[in-house]
Design a protein around this motif. Structure first.
Motif, PDB file in Angstrom:
ATOM      1  N   ASN A 158     -10.024  10.463   2.109  1.00  0.00           N
ATOM      2  CA  ASN A 158      -9.170  10.687   3.278  1.00  0.00           C
ATOM      3  C   ASN A 158      -8.789  12.143   3.321  1.00  0.00           C
ATOM      4  O   ASN A 158      -8.240  12.657   2.357  1.00  0.00           O
ATOM      5  CB  ASN A 158      -7.874   9.874   3.166  1.00  0.00           C
TER       6      ASN A 158
ATOM      7  N   ALA B  32      -8.037   4.336   7.254  1.00  0.00           N
ATOM      8  CA  ALA B  32      -7.709   5.208   6.126  1.00  0.00           C
ATOM      9  C   ALA B  32      -7.282   4.425   4.897  1.00  0.00           C
ATOM     10  O   ALA B  32      -7.601   4.809   3.772  1.00  0.00           O
ATOM     11  CB  ALA B  32      -6.616   6.197   6.529  1.00  0.00           C
ATOM     12  N   GLU B  33      -6.570   3.312   5.094  1.00  0.00           N
ATOM     13  CA  GLU B  33      -6.024   2.627   3.915  1.00  0.00           C
ATOM     14  C   GLU B  33      -7.109   1.980   3.065  1.00  0.00           C
ATOM     15  O   GLU B  33      -6.895   1.693   1.899  1.00  0.00           O
ATOM     16  CB  GLU B  33      -4.928   1.614   4.302  1.00  0.00           C
TER      17      GLU B  33
ATOM     18  N   LEU C   7      -4.790   4.319  10.596  1.00  0.00           N
ATOM     19  CA  LEU C   7      -4.295   3.822   9.307  1.00  0.00           C
ATOM     20  C   LEU C   7      -5.138   2.664   8.799  1.00  0.00           C
ATOM     21  O   LEU C   7      -5.376   2.524   7.603  1.00  0.00           O
ATOM     22  CB  LEU C   7      -2.831   3.410   9.430  1.00  0.00           C
TER      23      LEU C   7
ATOM     24  N   ASN D 151      -3.033   4.917  -1.365  1.00  0.00           N
ATOM     25  CA  ASN D 151      -4.195   4.574  -0.555  1.00  0.00           C
ATOM     26  C   ASN D 151      -4.535   5.718   0.386  1.00  0.00           C
ATOM     27  O   ASN D 151      -5.698   6.028   0.598  1.00  0.00           O
ATOM     28  CB  ASN D 151      -3.923   3.301   0.261  1.00  0.00           C
ATOM     29  N   VAL D 152      -3.506   6.301   0.967  1.00  0.00           N
ATOM     30  CA  VAL D 152      -3.716   7.418   1.881  1.00  0.00           C
ATOM     31  C   VAL D 152      -2.944   8.623   1.340  1.00  0.00           C
ATOM     32  O   VAL D 152      -1.723   8.575   1.217  1.00  0.00           O
ATOM     33  CB  VAL D 152      -3.210   7.078   3.305  1.00  0.00           C
ATOM     34  N   ASN D 153      -3.678   9.676   0.953  1.00  0.00           N
ATOM     35  CA  ASN D 153      -3.068  10.918   0.486  1.00  0.00           C
ATOM     36  C   ASN D 153      -3.473  12.037   1.416  1.00  0.00           C
ATOM     37  O   ASN D 153      -4.658  12.258   1.620  1.00  0.00           O
ATOM     38  CB  ASN D 153      -3.588  11.278  -0.914  1.00  0.00           C
TER      39      ASN D 153
ATOM     40  N   THR E 298       1.310   5.410   1.054  1.00  0.00           N
ATOM     41  CA  THR E 298       0.893   6.625   1.750  1.00  0.00           C
ATOM     42  C   THR E 298       1.751   7.775   1.251  1.00  0.00           C
ATOM     43  O   THR E 298       2.979   7.677   1.233  1.00  0.00           O
ATOM     44  CB  THR E 298       1.059   6.456   3.270  1.00  0.00           C
TER      45      THR E 298
ATOM     46  N   ALA F 257       2.674   4.276   9.087  1.00  0.00           N
ATOM     47  CA  ALA F 257       2.394   3.616   7.810  1.00  0.00           C
ATOM     48  C   ALA F 257       3.583   2.763   7.369  1.00  0.00           C
ATOM     49  O   ALA F 257       3.410   1.645   6.860  1.00  0.00           O
ATOM     50  CB  ALA F 257       2.038   4.660   6.749  1.00  0.00           C
TER      51      ALA F 257
ATOM     52  N   TYR G  51       3.635  -0.495   8.975  1.00  0.00           N
ATOM     53  CA  TYR G  51       2.660  -1.421   8.388  1.00  0.00           C
ATOM     54  C   TYR G  51       2.975  -1.716   6.927  1.00  0.00           C
ATOM     55  O   TYR G  51       2.084  -2.034   6.147  1.00  0.00           O
ATOM     56  CB  TYR G  51       1.248  -0.859   8.521  1.00  0.00           C
TER      57      TYR G  51
ATOM     58  N   GLU H 107      -1.495   6.628  -7.186  1.00  0.00           N
ATOM     59  CA  GLU H 107      -1.573   5.209  -6.816  1.00  0.00           C
ATOM     60  C   GLU H 107      -1.795   5.024  -5.323  1.00  0.00           C
ATOM     61  O   GLU H 107      -1.819   3.893  -4.832  1.00  0.00           O
ATOM     62  CB  GLU H 107      -0.264   4.491  -7.190  1.00  0.00           C
TER      63      GLU H 107
ATOM     64  N   HIS I  72       3.639   0.110   4.393  1.00  0.00           N
ATOM     65  CA  HIS I  72       3.296   1.003   3.281  1.00  0.00           C
ATOM     66  C   HIS I  72       4.585   1.549   2.675  1.00  0.00           C
ATOM     67  O   HIS I  72       5.600   1.681   3.363  1.00  0.00           O
ATOM     68  CB  HIS I  72       2.473   2.209   3.774  1.00  0.00           C
TER      69      HIS I  72
ATOM     70  N   VAL J 124      -6.791  11.205  -6.044  1.00  0.00           N
ATOM     71  CA  VAL J 124      -6.098  12.122  -5.144  1.00  0.00           C
ATOM     72  C   VAL J 124      -7.128  13.082  -4.557  1.00  0.00           C
ATOM     73  O   VAL J 124      -7.770  13.829  -5.295  1.00  0.00           O
ATOM     74  CB  VAL J 124      -5.006  12.921  -5.900  1.00  0.00           C
TER      75      VAL J 124
ATOM     76  N   ALA K 273       1.095   9.928  -5.765  1.00  0.00           N
ATOM     77  CA  ALA K 273      -0.206  10.116  -5.121  1.00  0.00           C
ATOM     78  C   ALA K 273      -1.334   9.393  -5.845  1.00  0.00           C
ATOM     79  O   ALA K 273      -2.254   8.873  -5.207  1.00  0.00           O
ATOM     80  CB  ALA K 273      -0.528  11.610  -5.015  1.00  0.00           C
TER      81      ALA K 273
ATOM     82  N   LYS L 215       0.850  -1.188   0.000  1.00  0.00           N
ATOM     83  CA  LYS L 215       0.000   0.000   0.000  1.00  0.00           C
ATOM     84  C   LYS L 215       0.888   1.241   0.000  1.00  0.00           C
ATOM     85  O   LYS L 215       2.063   1.173   0.365  1.00  0.00           O
ATOM     86  CB  LYS L 215      -0.892  -0.008   1.234  1.00  0.00           C
TER      87      LYS L 215
ATOM     88  N   LEU M  82      -7.539  16.018  -1.616  1.00  0.00           N
ATOM     89  CA  LEU M  82      -6.783  16.827  -0.661  1.00  0.00           C
ATOM     90  C   LEU M  82      -7.675  17.906  -0.061  1.00  0.00           C
ATOM     91  O   LEU M  82      -8.582  18.408  -0.709  1.00  0.00           O
ATOM     92  CB  LEU M  82      -5.577  17.483  -1.346  1.00  0.00           C
TER      93      LEU M  82
END
Lengths: 159, 159, 159
Positions: free
Chosen positions: C156, C150-151, C147, A154-156, A7, A29, A32, A152, A34, B155, A150, A5, B157
């Protein structure tokens, strides 16, 4: 084979507390598995400044910005209740008491965990910051590289 | 047929530098064929204000807000080191020297690249801003439309 | 069986207007059947404080923070144009006139819609906030839980 994943954090802010939040999420992250990137732009670049005086050639405006901006993570102020520098002292004293990691230690940990630290070249140019003034072994890139990571992600987050 | 990627930005902030970051990312994403939406809410609406005086009927509070808020992108202050207006002058002078686009030019470019500029109708109402006071050929919508865009986004934000 | 979409918001800011934006997006997403989580960290924890005085044992620094930070959503200031408290009064008066929900009402509505309100335990510790001082029936968690939410998230945001 499963892909990791991703981030991706834009660190725009030059506040100690916001940078802490960014680096805590990034380190979490990374723990885990990422792939984590922090893209430092505008005032967020100050988190990457070395805390020593570096001799570089600069124009007048660039010198002014260089003098006015904090030299490195440890010198940054708070987004709230800065109280002319008292706020950061309070937070740091409380953090020490609770054995929480300081911002410089969080940045070290991120580098050890292979979080990709990127300095935005366009805003380095604007603020007159040069590579010699920033931490070693970071990356340099522009908005295109950020978007590549970004889109791609998962968390942005924009912090 | 592959679908375009989507970038959706909430521009909440009324700061010149944060709006610049939003528009630089938006223009970059549009150049990479993303469908891009900037949803302007609260102080971010000021980036869409025309810089001339527009005659509209308003209540007392709405007139106060209208007077206190910057009239358009070029009048906005910095999030850091505003120094009573000196900061924006410094940034703009440095931007000119480095041939960086000003915020009004970044907004023009976004419109040329078909970035969807949306004004949040709920906060327009709160701050007493009327359509006549905002740029032409923008869209008007509420939080439901934002979520429709964002939930499909690559994305997302909040700036 | 289709899975619900997920919206996960980090509320870092202790500003009335930013918290409003967070809760408006959260309530909107909940109305569209998203699973919504608001993770309150740093100054964002103040939105969850009860507005009464709660007797708890605290160290000196923690007492100072407790006194300096706003006691609950209704006491929070604006991110812009706070004018020593005049700004929030203006906004609240305009909101009343337009029948917009106040921040405390938006928080109530979120709880009724099963938006998961989480307090970040690490920053509670830092700022010396204790469970007794925060709203009832909220959750407590750290960055790992954030996380995890969020993932998988569609939307997000860091506010």
């Amino acid at each position: 084979m499963t892909e990791n994943k991703k981030t991706t954090i834009v660190l725009f802010s030059g506040d100690y507390d916001k940078a802490m939040a960014a680096y805590i999420i990034a380190n979490g992250a990374a723990a885990y598995d990422h792939e984590v990137t922090i893209f430092h732009t505008f005032w967020g670049l100050n988190a990457l400044r070395k805390d020593e005086d570096i001799k570089v050639q600069k124009g007048f405006m660039e010198k002014m910005f260089g003098k006015m901006m904090p030299k490195g993570a440890d010198k940054m102020g708070l987004s709230k209740m800065n109280f002319a520098g008292m706020g950061p002292k309070m937070i740091k004293s409380v953090m020490k008491k609770h054995n929480a990691l300081s911002l410089p230690s969080l940045i070290d940990m991120a580098q050890e965990q292979d979080v990709k630290l990127v300095a935005c070249t366009m805003t380095m140019d604007l603020l007159g910051l040069q590579k010699e003034e920033l931490l070693d072994s970071i990356d340099y890139a522009g908005v295109a590289a950020y978007l590549g990571d970004a889109e791609e992600g998962n968390v942005n987050l924009f912090i």
